[in-house]
Design a protein around this motif. Structure first.
Motif, PDB file in Angstrom:
ATOM      1  N   ALA A 308      31.160 -44.618 -24.505  1.00  0.00           N
ATOM      2  CA  ALA A 308      30.003 -45.161 -23.803  1.00  0.00           C
ATOM      3  C   ALA A 308      29.051 -45.822 -24.780  1.00  0.00           C
ATOM      4  O   ALA A 308      28.577 -46.936 -24.555  1.00  0.00           O
ATOM      5  CB  ALA A 308      29.295 -44.052 -23.032  1.00  0.00           C
ATOM      6  N   GLN A 309      28.794 -45.146 -25.885  1.00  0.00           N
ATOM      7  CA  GLN A 309      27.898 -45.717 -26.896  1.00  0.00           C
ATOM      8  C   GLN A 309      28.434 -47.039 -27.399  1.00  0.00           C
ATOM      9  O   GLN A 309      27.717 -48.022 -27.531  1.00  0.00           O
ATOM     10  CB  GLN A 309      27.835 -44.772 -28.089  1.00  0.00           C
ATOM     11  N   CYS A 310      29.729 -47.029 -27.694  1.00  0.00           N
ATOM     12  CA  CYS A 310      30.377 -48.208 -28.245  1.00  0.00           C
ATOM     13  C   CYS A 310      30.223 -49.387 -27.307  1.00  0.00           C
ATOM     14  O   CYS A 310      29.860 -50.479 -27.713  1.00  0.00           O
ATOM     15  CB  CYS A 310      31.861 -47.905 -28.436  1.00  0.00           C
ATOM     16  N   ILE A 311      30.514 -49.138 -26.026  1.00  0.00           N
ATOM     17  CA  ILE A 311      30.461 -50.225 -25.047  1.00  0.00           C
ATOM     18  C   ILE A 311      29.039 -50.740 -24.914  1.00  0.00           C
ATOM     19  O   ILE A 311      28.794 -51.937 -24.879  1.00  0.00           O
ATOM     20  CB  ILE A 311      31.004 -49.751 -23.692  1.00  0.00           C
ATOM     21  N   GLN A 312      28.092 -49.823 -24.854  1.00  0.00           N
ATOM     22  CA  GLN A 312      26.695 -50.242 -24.744  1.00  0.00           C
ATOM     23  C   GLN A 312      26.309 -51.152 -25.886  1.00  0.00           C
ATOM     24  O   GLN A 312      25.676 -52.190 -25.694  1.00  0.00           O
ATOM     25  CB  GLN A 312      25.796 -49.013 -24.774  1.00  0.00           C
ATOM     26  N   GLN A 313      26.719 -50.761 -27.086  1.00  0.00           N
ATOM     27  CA  GLN A 313      26.363 -51.573 -28.244  1.00  0.00           C
ATOM     28  C   GLN A 313      26.963 -52.958 -28.123  1.00  0.00           C
ATOM     29  O   GLN A 313      26.323 -53.952 -28.404  1.00  0.00           O
ATOM     30  CB  GLN A 313      26.891 -50.925 -29.523  1.00  0.00           C
ATOM     31  N   MET A 314      28.229 -52.979 -27.683  1.00  0.00           N
ATOM     32  CA  MET A 314      28.896 -54.265 -27.594  1.00  0.00           C
ATOM     33  C   MET A 314      28.264 -55.157 -26.554  1.00  0.00           C
ATOM     34  O   MET A 314      28.051 -56.343 -26.779  1.00  0.00           O
ATOM     35  CB  MET A 314      30.380 -54.065 -27.284  1.00  0.00           C
TER      36      MET A 314
END
Lengths: 369, 431
Positions: A308-314
């Motif tokens: 989730a964090q990764c996607i948000q950052q992207m």
């Protein structure tokens, strides 16, 4: 209506004692799962961390009844003054009653050994993140048949028994990792503590874990319909954390039996004796009852958080720059095809031109005034 | 005596060798050692121990066990910001011997994440005690016999029982301390190391110390009476100790021990740990030698370095022995002179700064005055101009009034006449 009644009566008959075994048959599902899983085999990645000299290798050998650490070289004190933390993986395939387990032990030599240990946990957190990233990529890829799960399922953290509780480096390490991996703290070399001291240290550590807000791995609550004995065991298990463990590479003779233990002039410490240490509890928890739960929590909680964090950052990056070559196709956002892109580009340029014109006009008006 | 006789006399004495003479009977100076002993017993003894080791490693418990008493101590926390030393002095008595014992604890040692500065407070403390003694020694009016000697006689370095080797912090710290204090390394909480592991562990530790040039205290082997026991003890270093103040029943005796589910570790059982050896060496045999070494070796080294730093030498360029007092005075004068010079400088600077500021202020004042004058002048100028204008205006008004009056009288006169032409002319005139 009548068919329902017939169905009910059939069920009631089987509950009565099963004169006629007329059941649907999905009760065999667990067996099918069992069969398939035996065929597929299991994998488990265990990380061990802590200062050197706390018995980590010995404990791992005792847990899995094997010798993973033949011929390893230990550094001298002067070599360790500026030592950096390394990550070393050992993978073994072990089998028991037809069940295959691919066990990976991730070692962290050098942790806490240097004179200046600022951020010595960084290589470890980086490693865990790397494994998540790798899995994330694999999961989002096109060919997902042979994904290798290298994610760390559990981290055993060894606390020295010589102090009064947690030290600053222990607190910092656990806080850096508790949201990335299941942290299981252990009291190492517990044969230097008398029973009363063990209890005091455990209470103190539990208190400090609460105080500093460290989220260690929690055993799942047992179902309410389990029998009392199981519930009692479960309660005892939870109250005896952190486990005070002793490991041994050698077999000694005690009371006519050959057991794993440590031989002292004043007696023999038996690793598997529950009144001597919590080794059995740890082994049961880690291997016999909670191994799969550890994997589940890793997949469902830690990995999902990471993802989730990764996607948000992207996505936040994407909205900042109009165009970005993302190496991973992001399914929630539909990839714009070439036509619409052209249109968008054209419209963008038009907008820009119009804006410039408006600005010019404004300037002219201002000058006229 | 004549000059030549005196010379002969002095020469005679300096050339003569010491002769051994036999005594005809019992003189009695064999009681000298006893006199010395009774003097020192009356004076009382003083011993200072420094315990260096991580928090919780068992320093306080070992002290309690060694001296068979309970020194007050609170459990230290792991969260100190740095290392600090905590000295505590106790008065002990055994038979009629008084001992003033000071135990110095290192609180917070080994707890910080960055331990690069951990050795500094320890070195500073040891140096300070040397410095205090040196100051006392250099005094003009000194009372050394009364002086409470706080110099550290022995540093017990507690090594954690990892079973592998020294920790990096241990090596770094011991290297910094070995030229300042007698170090005896001990393996703490040794009941967690099995016999075979212990043997390897001791060898590894000693080899690491040797290969890194760390000088630990060697029990002296030059005195016949104790050379044998000392040399055998030297081979047992580092001592693996276990401390306990609790008593457990073993057989039919109460002994100090630790009771585990798997057995009882007896502190004073030599096959269980080296506690007895440590006590023997530290207290019963070599305490006096430790004090001597501290004074004769470590303190002298400190003193020499310190005095060399200050510029003292043992011999003049002319090979005349230096008088310490003279050099000291000279140094002192120099130092005071420097101080004065600095004071002068500072005063000068101060004065010049004051002058500067004064000058600035004066300048500003002058500027202000000028401005004021200027403004005043401008004001007057304006006033004058206004006056002029007013006068001009008044003149104009008067002229106008006069003309007006003249025109009116003319008008009145012309009305009395009768022709219109003159009116026209007057109108033109008026215009």
């Amino acid at each position: 209506m009548s068919t329902n009644v017939r169905f009910k009566s059939r069920l009631m008959k089987s509950e009565d004692g099963g004169e006629e075994k007329q059941y649907v048959g999905f009760a065999t599902l667990p067996n099918q799962v069992h069969r398939k899983s035996v065929k597929k085999g299991f994998d488990f990645t265990l990380m061990v961390a802590g200062e050197s000299g706390l018995g980590k290798s010995t404990l791992v050998n005792s847990l899995f009844l094997t010798d993973l650490y033949k011929d390893r070289k230990l550094l001298n004190a002067e070599e360790r003054i500026n030592q950096t933390v390394e990550i070393i993986k050992h993978t073994v395939d072990i089998e028991e009653k037809g069940v295959k387990l691919k066990l990976t032990i991730v070692d962290t030599p050098g942790f806490g050994d240097a004179v200046n240990n600022n951020e010595c946990w960084k290589p470890i957190t980086d490693y865990i993140d790397q494994q998540f990233e790798q899995y994330f990529r694999d999961e989002s890829g096109l060919n997902r048949k042979n994904i290798q799960d290298n994610r760390v399922h559990c981290c055993l953290y060894f606390i020295p028994p010589f102090g009064h509780g947690l030290r600053p480096v222990d607190v910092e390490f656990m806080k850096a990792l508790h949201e990335k991996v299941n942290v299981v703290p252990l009291i190492a070399k517990a044969d230097c503590l008398m029973p009363v001291e063990v209890k005091k240290l455990k209470d103190r550590i539990r208190e400090e874990i609460d105080k500093f807000g460290i989220k260690v791995y929690q055993f799942p609550d047992c179902d309410s319909d389990e029998d009392d004995e199981f519930k009692q065991q479960d309660k005892e298990l939870k109250e005896s954390t952190p486990f005070a463990v002793i490991g041994s590479n050698t077999v000694v003779e005690a009371k006519g039996q050959r057991v794993r233990g440590r031989l002292y002039p004043w007696g023999i410490v038996e690793v598997e004796n529950q009144s001597h240490c919590d080794f059995v509890k740890l082994r049961n928890m880690l291997i016999r009852t909670h191994m799969h739960d550890l994997k589940d929590v890793t997949c469902d909680v830690h990995y999902e958080n990471y993802r989730a964090q990764c996607i948000q950052q992207m996505t936040s990056k994407l909205t900042q720059e109009n165009r970005m070559d993302s190496p991973i196709p992001i399914l929630p956002l539909p990839t714009p095809d070439v036509e619409t892109e052209k249109l968008i580009k054209m419209k963008d340029e038009e907008l820009k031109r119009m804006q410039e014109m408006i600005q010019k006009m404004q300037q002219q008006m201002h000058e006229q005034d | 005596c004549s000059h030549s006789d005196c010379d002969q006399f002095s020469l005679h004495i300096s050339n003569e060798d010491k002769r051994n003479l036999n005594l005809g009977g019992h003189v009695g100076f064999d009681s000298l050692p006893d006199q010395l002993v009774s003097k020192s017993v009356t004076q009382g003894f003083c011993f200072n121990i420094l315990c260096v080791g991580e928090t919780g490693i068992g320093k306080s418990t070992l002290m309690n066990t060694l001296f068979n008493t309970t020194f007050e101590n609170e459990e230290a926390s792991h969260y100190q910001n740095g290392v600090y030393l905590r000295p505590r002095t106790y008065d002990l008595q055994e038979s009629n011997v008084h001992l003033k014992l000071t135990i110095v604890d290192t609180v917070g040692f080994g707890d910080q994440i960055n331990k690069e500065e951990s050795y500094k407070p320890i070195v500073d403390y040891i140096d300070t005690q040397f410095e205090n003694y040196l100051q006392e020694e250099l005094k003009i009016k000194r009372s050394l016999f009364n002086y409470h000697d706080t110099r550290i006689h022995i540093c017990l370095y507690f090594i954690a029982p990892t079973g592998h080797s020294l920790k990096s912090l241990d090596l770094v710290t011991m290297k910094k301390l070995d030229s300042k204090v007698n170090i005896i390394p001990i393996i703490a909480k040794a009941d967690t190391v099995s016999k075979s592991e212990l043997h390897k562990f001791k060898i590894k530790i000693m080899s690491e110390l040797v290969s890194n040039g760390v000088q630990i205290y060697q029990f002296p082997t030059d005195d016949e009476a104790v050379s044998e026991i000392n040399s055998s003890m030297n081979a047992h270093l580092p001592f693996a100790v276990v401390g306990s103040t609790e008593e457990v029943k073993v057989g039919n005796k109460m002994v100090r021990a630790r009771q585990y589910p798997w057995g009882i570790v007896q502190v004073e059982n030599e096959s269980h740990c080296d506690f007895v050896k440590l006590r023997e060496m530290l207290i019963r045999v070599n305490m006096e030698d430790l004090r001597e070494q501290t004074h004769a070796r470590h303190y002298e080294l400190y003193r020499r370095c310190k005095l060399e730093e200050m510029g003292f030498k043992d011999a003049d360029p002319d090979s005349q022995p230096f008088s310490l007092q003279e050099t000291y005075e000279a140094k002192r004068k120099e130092f005071l002179g420097e101080l004065q010079h600095k004071e002068e400088e500072m005063r000068q600077m101060f004065v010049s700064k004051v002058k500067e500021t004064e000058a600035e202020l004066k300048e500003k004042e002058r500027e202000l005055h000028e401005k004021f004058e200027q403004l005043k002048r401008m004001h007057q100028e304006e006033k004058r101009k206004l006056e002029e204008k007013r006068r001009d205006l008044e003149e104009d008004m008067n002229a106008f009034n006069r003309r007006k009056m003249a025109a009116e009288t003319l008008q009145a006169q012309s009305l009395q006449g009768s022709s219109q032409q003159p009116l026209k002319k007057d109108k033109d005139k008026k215009k």
